[in-house]
Design a protein around this motif. Structure first.
Motif, PDB file in Angstrom:
ATOM      1  N   VAL A 183       0.867  -1.174   0.000  1.00  0.00           N
ATOM      2  CA  VAL A 183       0.000   0.000   0.000  1.00  0.00           C
ATOM      3  C   VAL A 183       0.904   1.223   0.000  1.00  0.00           C
ATOM      4  O   VAL A 183       1.730   1.393   0.909  1.00  0.00           O
ATOM      5  CB  VAL A 183      -0.925   0.012   1.232  1.00  0.00           C
ATOM      6  N   VAL A 184       0.791   2.062  -1.013  1.00  0.00           N
ATOM      7  CA  VAL A 184       1.632   3.260  -1.110  1.00  0.00           C
ATOM      8  C   VAL A 184       1.072   4.335  -0.190  1.00  0.00           C
ATOM      9  O   VAL A 184      -0.109   4.678  -0.257  1.00  0.00           O
ATOM     10  CB  VAL A 184       1.701   3.771  -2.558  1.00  0.00           C
ATOM     11  N   LEU A 185       1.914   4.863   0.679  1.00  0.00           N
ATOM     12  CA  LEU A 185       1.506   5.857   1.667  1.00  0.00           C
ATOM     13  C   LEU A 185       1.893   7.276   1.266  1.00  0.00           C
ATOM     14  O   LEU A 185       1.281   8.245   1.718  1.00  0.00           O
ATOM     15  CB  LEU A 185       2.115   5.519   3.025  1.00  0.00           C
ATOM     16  N   GLY A 186       2.920   7.409   0.449  1.00  0.00           N
ATOM     17  CA  GLY A 186       3.360   8.734   0.043  1.00  0.00           C
ATOM     18  C   GLY A 186       4.559   8.657  -0.870  1.00  0.00           C
ATOM     19  O   GLY A 186       5.207   7.611  -0.990  1.00  0.00           O
ATOM     20  N   VAL A 187       4.853   9.770  -1.530  1.00  0.00           N
ATOM     21  CA  VAL A 187       6.022   9.881  -2.410  1.00  0.00           C
ATOM     22  C   VAL A 187       6.652  11.245  -2.175  1.00  0.00           C
ATOM     23  O   VAL A 187       5.955  12.262  -2.149  1.00  0.00           O
ATOM     24  CB  VAL A 187       5.632   9.734  -3.897  1.00  0.00           C
ATOM     25  N   PHE A 188       7.973  11.262  -1.993  1.00  0.00           N
ATOM     26  CA  PHE A 188       8.718  12.506  -1.816  1.00  0.00           C
ATOM     27  C   PHE A 188       9.631  12.710  -3.010  1.00  0.00           C
ATOM     28  O   PHE A 188      10.100  11.751  -3.639  1.00  0.00           O
ATOM     29  CB  PHE A 188       9.563  12.465  -0.546  1.00  0.00           C
ATOM     30  N   GLY A 189       9.918  14.007  -3.293  1.00  0.00           N
ATOM     31  CA  GLY A 189      10.787  14.349  -4.409  1.00  0.00           C
ATOM     32  C   GLY A 189      11.927  15.265  -3.991  1.00  0.00           C
ATOM     33  O   GLY A 189      12.180  15.469  -2.797  1.00  0.00           O
ATOM     34  N   PRO A 190      12.626  15.840  -4.961  1.00  0.00           N
ATOM     35  CA  PRO A 190      13.795  16.675  -4.678  1.00  0.00           C
ATOM     36  C   PRO A 190      13.501  17.799  -3.695  1.00  0.00           C
ATOM     37  O   PRO A 190      12.466  18.458  -3.763  1.00  0.00           O
ATOM     38  CB  PRO A 190      14.152  17.234  -6.059  1.00  0.00           C
ATOM     39  N   GLY A 191      14.425  18.008  -2.761  1.00  0.00           N
ATOM     40  CA  GLY A 191      14.300  19.053  -1.759  1.00  0.00           C
ATOM     41  C   GLY A 191      13.660  18.587  -0.465  1.00  0.00           C
ATOM     42  O   GLY A 191      13.670  19.324   0.527  1.00  0.00           O
ATOM     43  N   GLN A 192      13.110  17.377  -0.453  1.00  0.00           N
ATOM     44  CA  GLN A 192      12.433  16.889   0.742  1.00  0.00           C
ATOM     45  C   GLN A 192      13.329  15.946   1.544  1.00  0.00           C
ATOM     46  O   GLN A 192      14.226  15.292   1.009  1.00  0.00           O
ATOM     47  CB  GLN A 192      11.124  16.187   0.370  1.00  0.00           C
ATOM     48  N   TRP A 193      13.056  15.886   2.846  1.00  0.00           N
ATOM     49  CA  TRP A 193      13.808  15.053   3.780  1.00  0.00           C
ATOM     50  C   TRP A 193      12.883  14.010   4.388  1.00  0.00           C
ATOM     51  O   TRP A 193      11.689  14.244   4.536  1.00  0.00           O
ATOM     52  CB  TRP A 193      14.412  15.918   4.888  1.00  0.00           C
ATOM     53  N   PHE A 194      13.455  12.875   4.749  1.00  0.00           N
ATOM     54  CA  PHE A 194      12.638  11.803   5.319  1.00  0.00           C
ATOM     55  C   PHE A 194      13.484  10.905   6.221  1.00  0.00           C
ATOM     56  O   PHE A 194      14.715  10.956   6.204  1.00  0.00           O
ATOM     57  CB  PHE A 194      11.993  10.971   4.206  1.00  0.00           C
ATOM     58  N   GLY A 195      12.765  10.090   7.009  1.00  0.00           N
ATOM     59  CA  GLY A 195      13.447   9.102   7.833  1.00  0.00           C
ATOM     60  C   GLY A 195      13.641   9.494   9.282  1.00  0.00           C
ATOM     61  O   GLY A 195      14.370   8.823  10.014  1.00  0.00           O
ATOM     62  N   GLU A 196      12.945  10.580   9.726  1.00  0.00           N
ATOM     63  CA  GLU A 196      13.163  11.033  11.102  1.00  0.00           C
ATOM     64  C   GLU A 196      12.479  10.148  12.137  1.00  0.00           C
ATOM     65  O   GLU A 196      12.889  10.112  13.302  1.00  0.00           O
ATOM     66  CB  GLU A 196      12.695  12.486  11.266  1.00  0.00           C
ATOM     67  N   ILE A 197      11.419   9.428  11.733  1.00  0.00           N
ATOM     68  CA  ILE A 197      10.718   8.570  12.694  1.00  0.00           C
ATOM     69  C   ILE A 197      11.648   7.438  13.131  1.00  0.00           C
ATOM     70  O   ILE A 197      12.167   6.683  12.316  1.00  0.00           O
ATOM     71  CB  ILE A 197       9.429   8.003  12.085  1.00  0.00           C
ATOM     72  N   GLY A 198      11.870   7.328  14.399  1.00  0.00           N
ATOM     73  CA  GLY A 198      12.784   6.325  14.945  1.00  0.00           C
ATOM     74  C   GLY A 198      14.149   6.887  15.280  1.00  0.00           C
ATOM     75  O   GLY A 198      14.834   6.376  16.163  1.00  0.00           O
ATOM     76  N   VAL A 199      14.553   7.947  14.577  1.00  0.00           N
ATOM     77  CA  VAL A 199      15.874   8.528  14.831  1.00  0.00           C
ATOM     78  C   VAL A 199      15.937   9.152  16.217  1.00  0.00           C
ATOM     79  O   VAL A 199      16.954   9.070  16.908  1.00  0.00           O
ATOM     80  CB  VAL A 199      16.218   9.573  13.749  1.00  0.00           C
ATOM     81  N   PHE A 200      14.803   9.745  16.655  1.00  0.00           N
ATOM     82  CA  PHE A 200      14.802  10.441  17.947  1.00  0.00           C
ATOM     83  C   PHE A 200      14.424   9.529  19.109  1.00  0.00           C
ATOM     84  O   PHE A 200      14.905   9.727  20.219  1.00  0.00           O
ATOM     85  CB  PHE A 200      13.852  11.640  17.889  1.00  0.00           C
ATOM     86  N   ASP A 201      13.540   8.553  18.884  1.00  0.00           N
ATOM     87  CA  ASP A 201      13.101   7.712  20.012  1.00  0.00           C
ATOM     88  C   ASP A 201      13.772   6.351  20.050  1.00  0.00           C
ATOM     89  O   ASP A 201      13.508   5.538  20.942  1.00  0.00           O
ATOM     90  CB  ASP A 201      11.578   7.551  20.007  1.00  0.00           C
ATOM     91  N   GLY A 202      14.637   6.081  19.070  1.00  0.00           N
ATOM     92  CA  GLY A 202      15.349   4.807  19.065  1.00  0.00           C
ATOM     93  C   GLY A 202      14.517   3.646  18.546  1.00  0.00           C
ATOM     94  O   GLY A 202      14.969   2.500  18.574  1.00  0.00           O
ATOM     95  N   GLY A 203      13.307   3.931  18.065  1.00  0.00           N
ATOM     96  CA  GLY A 203      12.455   2.875  17.531  1.00  0.00           C
ATOM     97  C   GLY A 203      12.852   2.477  16.119  1.00  0.00           C
ATOM     98  O   GLY A 203      13.715   3.107  15.491  1.00  0.00           O
ATOM     99  N   PRO A 204      12.213   1.455  15.567  1.00  0.00           N
ATOM    100  CA  PRO A 204      12.548   0.988  14.217  1.00  0.00           C
ATOM    101  C   PRO A 204      11.860   1.816  13.133  1.00  0.00           C
ATOM    102  O   PRO A 204      11.006   2.671  13.430  1.00  0.00           O
ATOM    103  CB  PRO A 204      12.008  -0.449  14.212  1.00  0.00           C
ATOM    104  N   ARG A 205      12.214   1.557  11.896  1.00  0.00           N
ATOM    105  CA  ARG A 205      11.556   2.194  10.768  1.00  0.00           C
ATOM    106  C   ARG A 205      10.080   1.798  10.751  1.00  0.00           C
ATOM    107  O   ARG A 205       9.737   0.647  11.000  1.00  0.00           O
ATOM    108  CB  ARG A 205      12.201   1.759   9.455  1.00  0.00           C
ATOM    109  N   ALA A 206       9.218   2.761  10.446  1.00  0.00           N
ATOM    110  CA  ALA A 206       7.773   2.516  10.469  1.00  0.00           C
ATOM    111  C   ALA A 206       7.240   2.056   9.121  1.00  0.00           C
ATOM    112  O   ALA A 206       6.167   1.444   9.058  1.00  0.00           O
ATOM    113  CB  ALA A 206       7.037   3.775  10.910  1.00  0.00           C
ATOM    114  N   VAL A 207       7.942   2.363   8.029  1.00  0.00           N
ATOM    115  CA  VAL A 207       7.479   2.017   6.687  1.00  0.00           C
ATOM    116  C   VAL A 207       8.677   1.583   5.848  1.00  0.00           C
ATOM    117  O   VAL A 207       9.835   1.734   6.264  1.00  0.00           O
ATOM    118  CB  VAL A 207       6.777   3.202   5.996  1.00  0.00           C
TER     119      VAL A 207
END
Length: 231
Positions: free
Chosen positions: A69-93
C-alpha cells in the motif's frame, strides 16, 4: 540541486546559521539509488535521516495479503526518515527509490549532536511531526467521510504543494508519480479510479498520458472535494 542547496531550501536546516549548515554539509554522505532499490525496510533500526537531491522515493507498507500500500512519495528538496531517529524505535514504513535517485544521508549521532548545539532545530522537528500527525489524521477522516472520487481529487491536488513531484506543462501541473501509486495513496480500487479519471478527462478536468495525470482544471477538482464533503 547540490547538498548545499538541499540544506538551504530545507524547512529544517534552512533557518540555521551558515556555520551550522556547513557543519551539517561536512557530515552528509552521498547515496545513489537505482529505481526499485530499497532505501530501508520497515522494522530496521532507524540510524539515518535522508534528503533527496533528485529522483523520487516511495513510502509503503505491506498489507496482510502481501500487497504493498503506497503511503506517500517525496521528491527533490524533501527530507525523510526522522521517525525512529529520535526515540530509538525501528523504521515505520518501507522506503524505496521510485526512480533513479540521489540522496544525502545524515547519521543519527550527527543529527542529535546538532540538535543539542542548535536548540531551534528541535522546534522545527516538533512542527514537522505535528504536520505528519495532521496528515495521518486527515487521511483517516477522509477514508470515513469522503466518497472515492473526492479522495482521488484531494490526493491529486495535494501534489500541487509538493514541488518535487510535479512538472509544469502548458496544460497544467503534471504529476510525476506513477498513476497506480497515486490511486493506492487515495485508497480506492484501480477500476474505480480508471472510470473516474476517464470521466474527468472527458469533462476537461484532467489529462491522462503515459501513466501520468495532468491537472487541467484545478478549481473544478477542488469543487469535487468540497461538494462531495458537504453531501
Amino acid at each position: 540541486m547540490d547538498k548545499n542547496e538541499l540544506l538551504a531550501s530545507s524547512d529544517i536546516f534552512g533557518g540555521i546559521s551558515g556555520q551550522a549548515r556547513q557543519h551539517v554539509a561536512n557530515r552528509l554522505s552521498k547515496r545513489c539509488c537505482q529505481a526499485g532499490e530499497v532505501v530501508y525496510r520497515r522494522g530496521e533500526p532507524a540510524r539515518t535521516f535522508y534528503g533527496i537531491c533528485d529522483g523520487l522515493v516511495r513510502f509503503s507498507a505491506a498489507s496482510p495479503g502481501s500487497k504493498d500500500v503506497v503511503l506517500g512519495v517525496f521528491g527533490p528538496g524533501q527530507w525523510f526518515g526522522e521517525i525512529g531517529v529520535f526515540d530509538g524505535g525501528p523504521r515505520a514504513v518501507d522506503a524505496t527509490a521510485a526512480e533513479t535517485a540521489t540522496l544525502y544521508a545524515l547519521e543519527q549521532r550527527d543529527l542529535l549532536e546538532l540538535c543539542h548545539e542548535e536548540p531551534g532545530l528541535l522546534l522545527r522537528f516538533v512542527e514537522r511531526f505535528s504536520r505528519s500527525v495532521r496528515v495521518a489524521e486527515d487521511s483517516i477522516i477522509d477514508s470515513s467521510f469522503l466518497r472515492p472520487e473526492a479522495r482521488l481529487a484531494k490526493r491529486l491536488l495535494a501534489f500541487c504543494d509538493n514541488d518535487g513531484c510535479i512538472e509544469a506543462t502548458e496544460r497544467g501541473p503534471s504529476i510525476r508519480v506513477a498513476l497506480d501509486e497515486v490511486v493506492s495513496m487515495a485508497g480506492i480500487t484501480p477500476e474505480n479510479a480508471g472510470r473516474q479519471l476517464k470521466s474527468w478527462e472527458r469533462d476537461g478536468l484532467v489529462s491522462c498520458d503515459y501513466g501520468r495525470v495532468v491537472l487541467v482544471d484545478i478549481p473544478r477538482l477542488r469543487l469535487v472535494v468540497s461538494n462531495t464533503a458537504r453531501e
